[in-house]
Write a protein that holds these residues in place. Sequence first.
Motif, PDB file in Angstrom:
ATOM      1  N   THR A 207       4.701  -4.918 -38.858  1.00  0.00           N
ATOM      2  CA  THR A 207       5.006  -3.485 -38.981  1.00  0.00           C
ATOM      3  C   THR A 207       6.065  -3.287 -40.072  1.00  0.00           C
ATOM      4  O   THR A 207       6.004  -2.321 -40.832  1.00  0.00           O
ATOM      5  CB  THR A 207       5.462  -2.891 -37.637  1.00  0.00           C
ATOM      6  N   GLU A 211       5.628  -1.169 -43.667  1.00  0.00           N
ATOM      7  CA  GLU A 211       6.599  -0.239 -44.266  1.00  0.00           C
ATOM      8  C   GLU A 211       6.956  -0.679 -45.685  1.00  0.00           C
ATOM      9  O   GLU A 211       7.020   0.147 -46.603  1.00  0.00           O
ATOM     10  CB  GLU A 211       7.855  -0.146 -43.393  1.00  0.00           C
ATOM     11  N   THR A 216       3.807   3.120 -44.265  1.00  0.00           N
ATOM     12  CA  THR A 216       4.370   3.927 -43.162  1.00  0.00           C
ATOM     13  C   THR A 216       5.350   4.925 -43.765  1.00  0.00           C
ATOM     14  O   THR A 216       5.801   4.752 -44.905  1.00  0.00           O
ATOM     15  CB  THR A 216       5.159   3.087 -42.134  1.00  0.00           C
ATOM     16  N   PRO A 218       9.079   6.336 -44.233  1.00  0.00           N
ATOM     17  CA  PRO A 218      10.315   5.540 -44.286  1.00  0.00           C
ATOM     18  C   PRO A 218      10.977   5.449 -42.916  1.00  0.00           C
ATOM     19  O   PRO A 218      11.125   6.450 -42.218  1.00  0.00           O
ATOM     20  CB  PRO A 218      11.197   6.324 -45.262  1.00  0.00           C
ATOM     21  N   ALA A 220       9.882   4.027 -40.224  1.00  0.00           N
ATOM     22  CA  ALA A 220       9.011   4.066 -39.041  1.00  0.00           C
ATOM     23  C   ALA A 220       8.955   2.746 -38.283  1.00  0.00           C
ATOM     24  O   ALA A 220       8.789   2.734 -37.067  1.00  0.00           O
ATOM     25  CB  ALA A 220       7.602   4.474 -39.440  1.00  0.00           C
ATOM     26  N   SER A 221       9.094   1.624 -38.982  1.00  0.00           N
ATOM     27  CA  SER A 221       8.799   0.355 -38.309  1.00  0.00           C
ATOM     28  C   SER A 221       9.891  -0.123 -37.366  1.00  0.00           C
ATOM     29  O   SER A 221       9.642  -0.961 -36.513  1.00  0.00           O
ATOM     30  CB  SER A 221       8.520  -0.740 -39.348  1.00  0.00           C
ATOM     31  N   SER A 222      11.100   0.406 -37.505  1.00  0.00           N
ATOM     32  CA  SER A 222      12.201  -0.158 -36.708  1.00  0.00           C
ATOM     33  C   SER A 222      12.515   0.634 -35.434  1.00  0.00           C
ATOM     34  O   SER A 222      13.301   0.180 -34.624  1.00  0.00           O
ATOM     35  CB  SER A 222      13.478  -0.226 -37.550  1.00  0.00           C
ATOM     36  N   CYS A 237       4.207  11.948 -38.894  1.00  0.00           N
ATOM     37  CA  CYS A 237       2.992  11.300 -39.427  1.00  0.00           C
ATOM     38  C   CYS A 237       1.835  12.294 -39.414  1.00  0.00           C
ATOM     39  O   CYS A 237       1.034  12.342 -40.358  1.00  0.00           O
ATOM     40  CB  CYS A 237       2.608  10.087 -38.587  1.00  0.00           C
ATOM     41  N   SER A 327      15.140   0.004 -43.543  1.00  0.00           N
ATOM     42  CA  SER A 327      15.670   0.680 -44.742  1.00  0.00           C
ATOM     43  C   SER A 327      17.012   0.062 -45.113  1.00  0.00           C
ATOM     44  O   SER A 327      17.291  -0.193 -46.292  1.00  0.00           O
ATOM     45  CB  SER A 327      15.858   2.173 -44.488  1.00  0.00           C
ATOM     46  N   THR A 343       4.647   5.281 -52.093  1.00  0.00           N
ATOM     47  CA  THR A 343       4.524   5.134 -50.631  1.00  0.00           C
ATOM     48  C   THR A 343       3.817   6.368 -50.052  1.00  0.00           C
ATOM     49  O   THR A 343       3.622   7.354 -50.765  1.00  0.00           O
ATOM     50  CB  THR A 343       5.905   4.976 -49.954  1.00  0.00           C
ATOM     51  N   ASN A 352      12.944   6.415 -51.515  1.00  0.00           N
ATOM     52  CA  ASN A 352      13.115   6.348 -50.058  1.00  0.00           C
ATOM     53  C   ASN A 352      14.345   5.551 -49.655  1.00  0.00           C
ATOM     54  O   ASN A 352      14.894   5.759 -48.568  1.00  0.00           O
ATOM     55  CB  ASN A 352      11.877   5.727 -49.403  1.00  0.00           C
TER      56      ASN A 352
END
Length: 573
Positions: A207, A211, A216, A218, A220-222, A237, A327, A343, A352
């Motif tokens: 994930t 990113e 994804t 900015p 989103a994955s964490s 989204c 990030s 992105t 981003n």
Amino acid sequence: MSKAPEELRSFRWFGAQTMRGFSHRSRMKQLGFRQEDFTGRPVIALINTWSEINSCHAHLRDRAEAIKKGVWQAGGFPLEIPAFSITETYMKPSPMLYRNLLAMDTEENLRSLPIDGAVLMGGCDKTTPALIMGALSMNLPSIYFPAGPMLRGNWKGQPLGSGTDLFKFWTERCAGTITEEEWNEMEGGIARSPGFCMTMGTAATMTALAEALGLTLPGASSIPAPDSNHTRMAMACGRRIVEMVWEDLKPRTILTMPALENAITVDMAIGGSTNAIIHLVALARRCGLELPLQRFDEISEHVPVLANIRPSGKFLMEDFYYAGGLSGLMGQIRDLLHLDCMTVNGKTLGDNLSGASVENSDVIRPRANPLASSGGTVVLFGNLAPDGAVIKTSAADPRLLDHTGPAIVFRNYADMEARMNREDLDVTEDSVLVLQDAGPLGGPGMPEWGNLPIPKKLLDRGVRDIVRISDARMSGTAYGTCVLHVSPESFIGGPLALVRDGDRIQLNVAAHSLNVLLSDSELAERRSKWVKPQPKYSRGYGALYSEHVTQAHEGCDFDFLGGSGETPEPEIH
Ligand code: FES
């Protein structure tokens, strides 16, 4: 807005004044919608890998509702489409056997239905690469929505990490240092919420790489799965995918070679799962790009490991989020990234990352104080792995990274299980355990058997790591000096199939080499006597898989799914 409503792909289904157009509109009306709800608006598929047996995705039906709200807010029309759900925990013989099936499911759902854009909902290990592989091949505007990591595990106030602590405490249980009661208590505390594994396993790695690839929104994955920010991200989204359809921003525009290099760089900086190598190669090939294993090594050499997350480090994904998340980490390695990559939010990666900060410099280390000065994964070549093998050095015992020792060979998993803990196993801490028959075809499905257990005999002596070699994969949450993905695999006659008990094996990570100390003539002699095993499947999906799966260094995709060639749009009659 760059597209007219009549140019939407879905307009072919809903806009035509034909018998079929009548049929398509009437069935939407059957669902309770007005014509103006679905005609001339971007139709957004929520490809949802929710399933009641996939505990990592337990919240994805709720998140689908949030995404739908966002789609409606932006003037789109959402449709939730269930997809094959690959659950890492339960799916046998190996979830990897089914990655390509979900990729095909995703691609063909998008192709055969009146869809203009997609939100891809996944997170549990194989679901991320599978959904993205399918979306790349179909190449409709798509956003990846990660399920998010679960909360930290907890046992008597001690944080527990998925997989990593399971392996650690299982070893202790086998060594008799924890009780059955303590073991049972942990069982109830290690998975405390919906979400995927909260160590830097394959799920958190893939994930994060989604990113880094720009697929994804900015940040989103964490976000932990139960956090309200996760729901807000879902709505965002939904709004953004509608804009992407009007802008015609497609995944293959985003997934370029520089974007892949960003993903490799991030993979090294987070001490990511070795599985990422296979998946990134497969993603590249879906776009007609070649990503040789050597490229991972070249990048790895100048990228420090900064994420202090288990299994390489100490913390968990919830800590990573509070410390600034991906990030924050990418902000630390800005100079190593291609910042001009596009992105999904329509901005560059560099845009981003403006304002990215780190709030805890122990969890996300500064460049001056890394966990390791160069990348967490090293690629090995040699007469034992002519097409390559990998080792996650950040999770290995540094003492063993230059090691020569006698092989103990297990013909397959059952053989290993039967003999591993026998008193007469001639094993010492210098031994090199070899597991055959565990690759893409041998496993089948290249199971995560690569961190072979330590024999009880050695556990009792306090030994916790020895060199292990296989053509299997290893859970991203696991650790140990484990050489993985040996290619070509033993099942098709790769040199691993020729190794015998007592052969001396030399691992030299600094030299990127893995060799069995045998002459070419001895290897040729053994090869001439090698007997090809029977295929594992004679029918069904397994037979299709066996006929078409490629080797680890080629991404384990099906040979007919790669490349950037176009599949025609379906005719509507
Ligand atoms: Fe789903 Fe680990 S079991 S991510």
